[in-house]
Motif scaffolding. Sequence first.
Motif, PDB file in Angstrom:
ATOM      1  N   UNK A 111      40.231  38.388  43.518  1.00  0.00           N
ATOM      2  CA  UNK A 111      38.944  39.074  43.486  1.00  0.00           C
ATOM      3  C   UNK A 111      38.648  39.611  42.092  1.00  0.00           C
ATOM      4  N   UNK A 112      37.383  39.520  41.707  1.00  0.00           N
ATOM      5  CA  UNK A 112      36.864  40.252  40.557  1.00  0.00           C
ATOM      6  C   UNK A 112      35.918  41.322  41.079  1.00  0.00           C
ATOM      7  N   UNK A 113      36.143  42.561  40.660  1.00  0.00           N
ATOM      8  CA  UNK A 113      35.313  43.676  41.099  1.00  0.00           C
ATOM      9  C   UNK A 113      34.325  44.027  39.985  1.00  0.00           C
ATOM     10  N   UNK A 114      33.039  43.810  40.217  1.00  0.00           N
ATOM     11  CA  UNK A 114      32.034  44.002  39.165  1.00  0.00           C
ATOM     12  C   UNK A 114      31.992  45.437  38.636  1.00  0.00           C
ATOM     13  N   UNK A 115      31.622  45.544  37.378  1.00  0.00           N
ATOM     14  CA  UNK A 115      31.543  46.841  36.722  1.00  0.00           C
ATOM     15  C   UNK A 115      30.349  47.648  37.239  1.00  0.00           C
ATOM     16  N   UNK A 116      30.439  48.943  37.014  1.00  0.00           N
ATOM     17  CA  UNK A 116      29.357  49.835  37.426  1.00  0.00           C
ATOM     18  C   UNK A 116      29.654  50.604  38.687  1.00  0.00           C
ATOM     19  N   UNK A 117      30.614  50.117  39.483  1.00  0.00           N
ATOM     20  CA  UNK A 117      31.001  50.772  40.728  1.00  0.00           C
ATOM     21  C   UNK A 117      32.500  50.608  40.922  1.00  0.00           C
ATOM     22  N   UNK A 118      33.094  51.519  41.677  1.00  0.00           N
ATOM     23  CA  UNK A 118      34.393  51.263  42.256  1.00  0.00           C
ATOM     24  C   UNK A 118      34.151  50.677  43.642  1.00  0.00           C
ATOM     25  N   UNK A 119      35.165  49.974  44.180  1.00  0.00           N
ATOM     26  CA  UNK A 119      34.980  49.219  45.421  1.00  0.00           C
ATOM     27  C   UNK A 119      36.089  49.571  46.405  1.00  0.00           C
ATOM     28  N   UNK A 120      35.696  49.935  47.608  1.00  0.00           N
ATOM     29  CA  UNK A 120      36.620  50.394  48.647  1.00  0.00           C
ATOM     30  C   UNK A 120      36.921  49.254  49.609  1.00  0.00           C
ATOM     31  N   UNK A 121      38.194  48.887  49.709  1.00  0.00           N
ATOM     32  CA  UNK A 121      38.636  47.839  50.617  1.00  0.00           C
ATOM     33  C   UNK A 121      38.785  48.444  52.012  1.00  0.00           C
ATOM     34  N   UNK A 122      37.890  48.101  52.916  1.00  0.00           N
ATOM     35  CA  UNK A 122      37.899  48.688  54.254  1.00  0.00           C
ATOM     36  C   UNK A 122      39.141  48.263  55.034  1.00  0.00           C
ATOM     37  N   UNK A 123      39.677  47.071  54.748  1.00  0.00           N
ATOM     38  CA  UNK A 123      40.859  46.593  55.470  1.00  0.00           C
ATOM     39  C   UNK A 123      42.107  47.399  55.144  1.00  0.00           C
ATOM     40  N   UNK A 124      42.253  47.812  53.890  1.00  0.00           N
ATOM     41  CA  UNK A 124      43.492  48.455  53.452  1.00  0.00           C
ATOM     42  C   UNK A 124      43.323  49.911  53.041  1.00  0.00           C
ATOM     43  N   UNK A 125      42.087  50.360  52.824  1.00  0.00           N
ATOM     44  CA  UNK A 125      41.861  51.728  52.368  1.00  0.00           C
ATOM     45  C   UNK A 125      42.142  51.934  50.890  1.00  0.00           C
ATOM     46  N   UNK A 126      42.207  50.862  50.109  1.00  0.00           N
ATOM     47  CA  UNK A 126      42.487  50.949  48.668  1.00  0.00           C
ATOM     48  C   UNK A 126      41.178  50.874  47.898  1.00  0.00           C
ATOM     49  N   UNK A 127      41.049  51.717  46.889  1.00  0.00           N
ATOM     50  CA  UNK A 127      39.873  51.707  46.017  1.00  0.00           C
ATOM     51  C   UNK A 127      40.212  50.941  44.736  1.00  0.00           C
ATOM     52  N   UNK A 128      39.337  50.011  44.370  1.00  0.00           N
ATOM     53  CA  UNK A 128      39.547  49.201  43.168  1.00  0.00           C
ATOM     54  C   UNK A 128      38.503  49.545  42.116  1.00  0.00           C
ATOM     55  N   UNK A 129      38.946  49.667  40.877  1.00  0.00           N
ATOM     56  CA  UNK A 129      38.053  49.978  39.770  1.00  0.00           C
ATOM     57  C   UNK A 129      37.147  48.791  39.447  1.00  0.00           C
ATOM     58  N   UNK A 130      35.891  49.085  39.151  1.00  0.00           N
ATOM     59  CA  UNK A 130      34.997  48.030  38.716  1.00  0.00           C
ATOM     60  C   UNK A 130      35.424  47.477  37.373  1.00  0.00           C
ATOM     61  N   UNK A 131      35.202  46.179  37.180  1.00  0.00           N
ATOM     62  CA  UNK A 131      35.594  45.530  35.934  1.00  0.00           C
ATOM     63  C   UNK A 131      37.032  45.063  35.916  1.00  0.00           C
ATOM     64  N   UNK A 132      37.695  45.025  37.071  1.00  0.00           N
ATOM     65  CA  UNK A 132      39.093  44.597  37.140  1.00  0.00           C
ATOM     66  C   UNK A 132      39.239  43.360  38.026  1.00  0.00           C
ATOM     67  N   UNK A 133      40.356  42.677  37.849  1.00  0.00           N
ATOM     68  CA  UNK A 133      40.690  41.515  38.664  1.00  0.00           C
ATOM     69  C   UNK A 133      42.001  41.771  39.388  1.00  0.00           C
ATOM     70  N   UNK A 134      42.083  41.280  40.631  1.00  0.00           N
ATOM     71  CA  UNK A 134      43.292  41.502  41.423  1.00  0.00           C
ATOM     72  C   UNK A 134      43.535  40.292  42.318  1.00  0.00           C
ATOM     73  N   UNK A 135      44.808  40.034  42.601  1.00  0.00           N
ATOM     74  CA  UNK A 135      45.182  39.077  43.637  1.00  0.00           C
ATOM     75  C   UNK A 135      45.661  39.889  44.825  1.00  0.00           C
ATOM     76  N   UNK A 136      44.914  39.853  45.911  1.00  0.00           N
ATOM     77  CA  UNK A 136      45.160  40.688  47.075  1.00  0.00           C
ATOM     78  C   UNK A 136      45.812  39.866  48.184  1.00  0.00           C
ATOM     79  N   UNK A 137      46.452  40.562  49.103  1.00  0.00           N
ATOM     80  CA  UNK A 137      47.184  39.907  50.189  1.00  0.00           C
ATOM     81  C   UNK A 137      46.716  40.451  51.530  1.00  0.00           C
TER      82      UNK A 137
END
Length: 303
Positions: A111-137
Amino acid sequence: RWIQSGVFTPIFKTHSTKDMTMEKRFWVFPDHFDAMREAIRLRYDLTPYIYTAARQAYDTGVSMTRPLYYYWPEEDKAYQWNEEFMFGDDILATTVCKPVDKVTGLAERAMWFPEGYDWYDVSTGIMYKGGTEHTLLYTIDENPYFVKAGAVIPMAGPKIMTLQEQSPELKLFVVPGLGESKTSVYEDDGKSQAYESEYATTEILKQTSDNQVVIKVAPRKGSFDGMLAARRVSVVLDGFFAPSSVKVNGVEVPYSRFASYKETRGEQVWGYDGSQIQTTIWLSETPADQALEIICTFEGNAT
């Protein structure tokens, strides 16, 4: 995964081809029945959010499924990351396409999380910073979607059975995130062409500080044939610690360990599920043309 991905599309279908021999009854797959049922339940939960996005599409011509470059046209990654998209105003959606690992039972989703917002993963309850990339499981049961930090997602109550009937309940699903956010709920009769001029909207404003969440539900505006005069509003604070107090229009709402049981009897009450880190507040039925102010106060930080 096909059923799960269908949740975040304009038209939710169980079939993917015209092949008449393909089995489309999800209940004949017992190994994955629960996961598919949860996906269908989520689709019904999201109906107020989806119906509002459908009205936006009617008014503006912009579909409820929107490529990232609509919002981030100057960002190259908005064109490159083409397996994720905006679903309405506040949800970043994707599909898990890889099979689960036979050892871990987990499947990858880059996933790439676009800049300007943080993004809340409803499945896991983890918040991801905007402008970052992650490989999620994710497990096969998890259907990931990401909500803008601080957003309010309007949802239907659990008793909704058909989209042609009005839901007497409105659930406001709130995710962590400081600051102010707004949303709107659109309604019409659900079965005629009168929506061109006969409809109603409800504006919702949420403000979150370090130790308080304030939600203001404005009086409903507009009308349509058969509109319900009253409804029961509930609030879900997902990923928040338990508040020290909850007030609705200045009146203290009592806490109960058995809130869900009391709710079935129509009581105004709130409860906390520590395993889900989730507070649920059930309000009494109130006229839809009456304003509501829900104030949740926390002894420390809310999240």
